[in-house]
Design a protein around this motif. Structure first.
Motif, PDB file in Angstrom:
ATOM      1  N   LEU A 127      36.121  54.164  62.309  1.00 54.56           N
ATOM      2  CA  LEU A 127      37.198  54.594  61.426  1.00 54.56           C
ATOM      3  C   LEU A 127      36.602  55.057  60.097  1.00 54.56           C
ATOM      4  O   LEU A 127      35.519  54.597  59.710  1.00 54.56           O
ATOM      5  CB  LEU A 127      38.168  53.432  61.168  1.00 54.56           C
ATOM      6  CG  LEU A 127      38.778  52.778  62.406  1.00 54.56           C
ATOM      7  CD1 LEU A 127      39.544  51.512  62.004  1.00 54.56           C
ATOM      8  CD2 LEU A 127      39.673  53.744  63.153  1.00 54.56           C
ATOM      9  N   PRO A 128      37.294  55.925  59.363  1.00 51.32           N
ATOM     10  CA  PRO A 128      36.807  56.346  58.050  1.00 51.32           C
ATOM     11  C   PRO A 128      36.690  55.161  57.081  1.00 51.32           C
ATOM     12  O   PRO A 128      37.242  54.083  57.328  1.00 51.32           O
ATOM     13  CB  PRO A 128      37.879  57.327  57.569  1.00 51.32           C
ATOM     14  CG  PRO A 128      38.561  57.791  58.800  1.00 51.32           C
ATOM     15  CD  PRO A 128      38.525  56.614  59.745  1.00 51.32           C
ATOM     16  N   GLY A 129      36.017  55.397  55.973  1.00 48.40           N
ATOM     17  CA  GLY A 129      35.770  54.339  54.999  1.00 48.40           C
ATOM     18  C   GLY A 129      36.869  54.110  53.984  1.00 48.40           C
ATOM     19  O   GLY A 129      36.894  53.072  53.332  1.00 48.40           O
ATOM     20  N   SER A 130      37.792  55.045  53.826  1.00 52.34           N
ATOM     21  CA  SER A 130      38.886  54.822  52.876  1.00 52.34           C
ATOM     22  C   SER A 130      39.964  53.986  53.557  1.00 52.34           C
ATOM     23  O   SER A 130      40.208  54.138  54.760  1.00 52.34           O
ATOM     24  CB  SER A 130      39.489  56.149  52.413  1.00 52.34           C
ATOM     25  OG  SER A 130      40.279  56.730  53.437  1.00 52.34           O
ATOM     26  N   PRO A 131      40.619  53.099  52.822  1.00 52.69           N
ATOM     27  CA  PRO A 131      41.686  52.301  53.445  1.00 52.69           C
ATOM     28  C   PRO A 131      42.764  53.171  54.087  1.00 52.69           C
ATOM     29  O   PRO A 131      43.202  52.893  55.207  1.00 52.69           O
ATOM     30  CB  PRO A 131      42.247  51.477  52.285  1.00 52.69           C
ATOM     31  CG  PRO A 131      41.144  51.419  51.284  1.00 52.69           C
ATOM     32  CD  PRO A 131      40.396  52.712  51.426  1.00 52.69           C
TER      33      PRO A 131
END
Length: 158
Positions: A127-131
């Protein structure tokens, strides 16, 4: 389904920045009935990522590993390559669906290089790193994950 969340970030692993995406993914996973058994952090070092993924998958104590971070195009974004290095099989449709739905909300989601793979009977999803990016990506494929895990454990396709 037993789930591990692995936050991959140099600054988070050093304690220089608060981990926001890991807790967001943990909350989203619990909201879908997942049993979060591990919440870990590691640096963006490829060898470290590979080691963490191998240990988690080979322990047979988790069915799903959700990574967050390291999926972009920056010089320290190594998560997809580390995932591929430890994978028995890649599962491209999961990552394709995350990007397809992500682009509808955030055009730069097209730059995400997250991957999905199987190692033994464990599913790994980057998953991407931003919440926001992490939870939106998880939302995009959450309906697929229980079936994928069941098939990895030997169930027949419906």
């Amino acid at each position: 389904m037993r789930v591990a969340v692995l936050t991959i970030s140099d600054s988070v692993s050093k304690g220089e920045r608060e981990d926001l995406s890991g807790p967001a993914v943990v909350a989203a996973g619990r909201g879908r009935g997942g049993e979060i058994t591990w919440a870990l952090r590691c640096s963006d070092d490829p060898a470290n990522i590979r080691e963490q993924l191998r240990e988690l998958a080979d322990s047979r104590r988790v069915d799903l590993i959700l990574t967050t971070g390291g999926t972009g195009i920056g010089p320290r974004d190594n998560t997809p390559e580390a995932t591929q290095a430890v994978a028995d099989r890649m599962i491209p449709g999961i990552a394709e669906e995350m990007r397809r739905k992500g682009i509808q909300l955030t055009p730069t989601a097209a730059l995400s290089r997250g991957a999905a793979a199987a190692r033994g009977k464990t599913l790994i999803v980057n998953l991407p790193g931003s919440p926001k990016g992490a939870t939106e990506s998880l939302d995009a494929v959450a309906h697929l994950l229980p079936h994928a895990v069941n098939v990895l454990h030997g169930a027949k396709h419906d």
